[in-house]
Design an enzyme around this catalytic site. Sequence first.
Site, PDB file in Angstrom:
ATOM      1  N   TYR A  51      36.005  46.038  48.423  1.00  0.00           N
ATOM      2  CA  TYR A  51      36.065  45.081  49.533  1.00  0.00           C
ATOM      3  C   TYR A  51      35.364  45.620  50.784  1.00  0.00           C
ATOM      4  O   TYR A  51      35.038  44.865  51.690  1.00  0.00           O
ATOM      5  CB  TYR A  51      37.515  44.718  49.876  1.00  0.00           C
ATOM      6  CG  TYR A  51      38.221  43.889  48.815  1.00  0.00           C
ATOM      7  CD1 TYR A  51      37.553  43.425  47.690  1.00  0.00           C
ATOM      8  CD2 TYR A  51      39.564  43.570  48.947  1.00  0.00           C
ATOM      9  CE1 TYR A  51      38.207  42.682  46.718  1.00  0.00           C
ATOM     10  CE2 TYR A  51      40.223  42.822  47.977  1.00  0.00           C
ATOM     11  CZ  TYR A  51      39.535  42.387  46.873  1.00  0.00           C
ATOM     12  OH  TYR A  51      40.181  41.642  45.913  1.00  0.00           O
ATOM     13  N   LYS A  89      39.959  51.698  35.814  1.00  0.00           N
ATOM     14  CA  LYS A  89      39.082  51.230  34.734  1.00  0.00           C
ATOM     15  C   LYS A  89      38.170  52.402  34.367  1.00  0.00           C
ATOM     16  O   LYS A  89      36.934  52.303  34.378  1.00  0.00           O
ATOM     17  CB  LYS A  89      38.305  49.993  35.234  1.00  0.00           C
ATOM     18  CG  LYS A  89      37.542  49.232  34.176  1.00  0.00           C
ATOM     19  CD  LYS A  89      38.403  48.545  33.144  1.00  0.00           C
ATOM     20  CE  LYS A  89      37.545  47.907  32.064  1.00  0.00           C
ATOM     21  NZ  LYS A  89      38.309  47.490  30.879  1.00  0.00           N
ATOM     22  N   ASP A 145      42.906  46.198  32.598  1.00  0.00           N
ATOM     23  CA  ASP A 145      43.047  45.039  31.704  1.00  0.00           C
ATOM     24  C   ASP A 145      44.344  45.139  30.902  1.00  0.00           C
ATOM     25  O   ASP A 145      45.076  44.155  30.742  1.00  0.00           O
ATOM     26  CB  ASP A 145      41.818  44.880  30.792  1.00  0.00           C
ATOM     27  CG  ASP A 145      41.269  46.203  30.273  1.00  0.00           C
ATOM     28  OD1 ASP A 145      41.755  47.265  30.699  1.00  0.00           O
ATOM     29  OD2 ASP A 145      40.359  46.175  29.424  1.00  0.00           O
ATOM     30  N   ASP A 159      45.116  43.873  44.363  1.00  0.00           N
ATOM     31  CA  ASP A 159      45.130  42.496  44.848  1.00  0.00           C
ATOM     32  C   ASP A 159      45.493  41.559  43.693  1.00  0.00           C
ATOM     33  O   ASP A 159      46.389  40.708  43.791  1.00  0.00           O
ATOM     34  CB  ASP A 159      43.717  42.181  45.378  1.00  0.00           C
ATOM     35  CG  ASP A 159      43.672  40.914  46.214  1.00  0.00           C
ATOM     36  OD1 ASP A 159      44.727  40.295  46.408  1.00  0.00           O
ATOM     37  OD2 ASP A 159      42.567  40.541  46.662  1.00  0.00           O
ATOM     38  N   ASP A 171      49.450  39.744  42.699  1.00  0.00           N
ATOM     39  CA  ASP A 171      49.641  38.292  42.587  1.00  0.00           C
ATOM     40  C   ASP A 171      50.226  37.941  41.219  1.00  0.00           C
ATOM     41  O   ASP A 171      51.116  37.098  41.108  1.00  0.00           O
ATOM     42  CB  ASP A 171      48.307  37.558  42.767  1.00  0.00           C
ATOM     43  CG  ASP A 171      48.142  37.009  44.176  1.00  0.00           C
ATOM     44  OD1 ASP A 171      48.689  37.641  45.104  1.00  0.00           O
ATOM     45  OD2 ASP A 171      47.481  35.973  44.343  1.00  0.00           O
TER      46      ASP A 171
END
Length: 357
Positions: A143, A189, A221, A245, A249
């Site tokens: 970001y 990852k 994942d 993030d 959620d």
Amino acid sequence: MAKVYKIAVIKGDGIGPEIVDEAIKVLDALASVYDFDFRYNELLMGGNAYDITGDPLPQETIDGCKEADAILFGAIGGEKWDNLPREKRPESGLLRLRSELDLYANYRPVKVYDELIEASTLKKEVVEGVDLLVMRELTGGIYFGQPREKGENKAFNTMVYSKEEVVRIAKEGFEAAMRRDKRVCSVDKANVLEVSQFWREIVEEVAEAYPEVTLSHMYVDNAAMQLVRNPKQFDVILTGNIFGDILSDEASMISGSIGLLPSASVGGRVGLYEPIHGSAPDIAGQGIANPIATIASAAMMLRFSFGEESAADRIEQAIEQVLREGYRTRDIADYGAKEICSTTEIGSYIAEYVSKI
Ligand code: NAD
């Protein structure tokens, strides 16, 4: 003599003002019980700030936040501002504020209220007793990484982490685990990304100082899948900005509604407390938003920034009592509702219990 706490209040856009007003109502009820003197300083950020000042994060807001003891924030954003250049968009105001205040550690606790167990889209036996913490790095990663560019035929972003950035968030994660069940699952990852391999190596190094904490690693994942398969396996999930993030959620649905979960962003001198959801423009102005996530964020503010543990507990107990007695906003109305309440009614009930408990 009353204890004075200076709170910068950023209501923001959409449902922001509605939900923050309820958190303030609850804080005011608490103030009379504990002899606190909360001094609120209302500041602009987001789309409304852009409309008034041409900047989603005016300098006055940065200065006001730096002078405060803590920041209580609602949410920002909405379609109206979606086509502005990136630096004028509401979200860039929030990203800049986090960066200005060095709020690199984002705590997102996920807990299931017994009264709302049926509200989760997952089976009761899967979610019952879930108590996990997503520790998300907040001021680095993709970001913020440079270079970044959106061109005619190509666009790119950069995922970058320095050693210092990984060390400090990893320490935060391990310290949090020491206060909990002493388990950290670092999510990355590393099978594909060099930045994740680096992240993993540094987390391993930091872990050496915390021999009591069990460290495991998981690819993002797989973590996304494990969160809905068996969320109880997690204590602290330690992860970078973008993965955190998305996972937080996802984790919010374990609890049944995105309107229930609070967050704390800390690191620098002043912490920022906000619900994990956005500005919900689809329901703004209708008086139906769930203010519980914001009220629970105010409880985190009392605990983290002011060290007022018992006052924080009191708010959390009041929330639980209101849910136990069957008061529900529309988003959770299908589960054990005795009375369907507006945003302000739920806020008033919680404020009342805060005074009564
Ligand atoms: P959202 O979280 O605002 O809404 C997602 C869904 O959840 C909507 O159906 C909404 O009605 C519902 N919802 C959210 N909060 C609720 C509450 N308290 N009570 C009841 N229902 C609630 O996400 P979105 O729709 O993807 O984004 C809307 C805007 O919010 C966008 O502009 C986005 O950029 C912004 N946003 C801001 C933040 C922030 O301020 N920190 C975070 C995420 C999204």
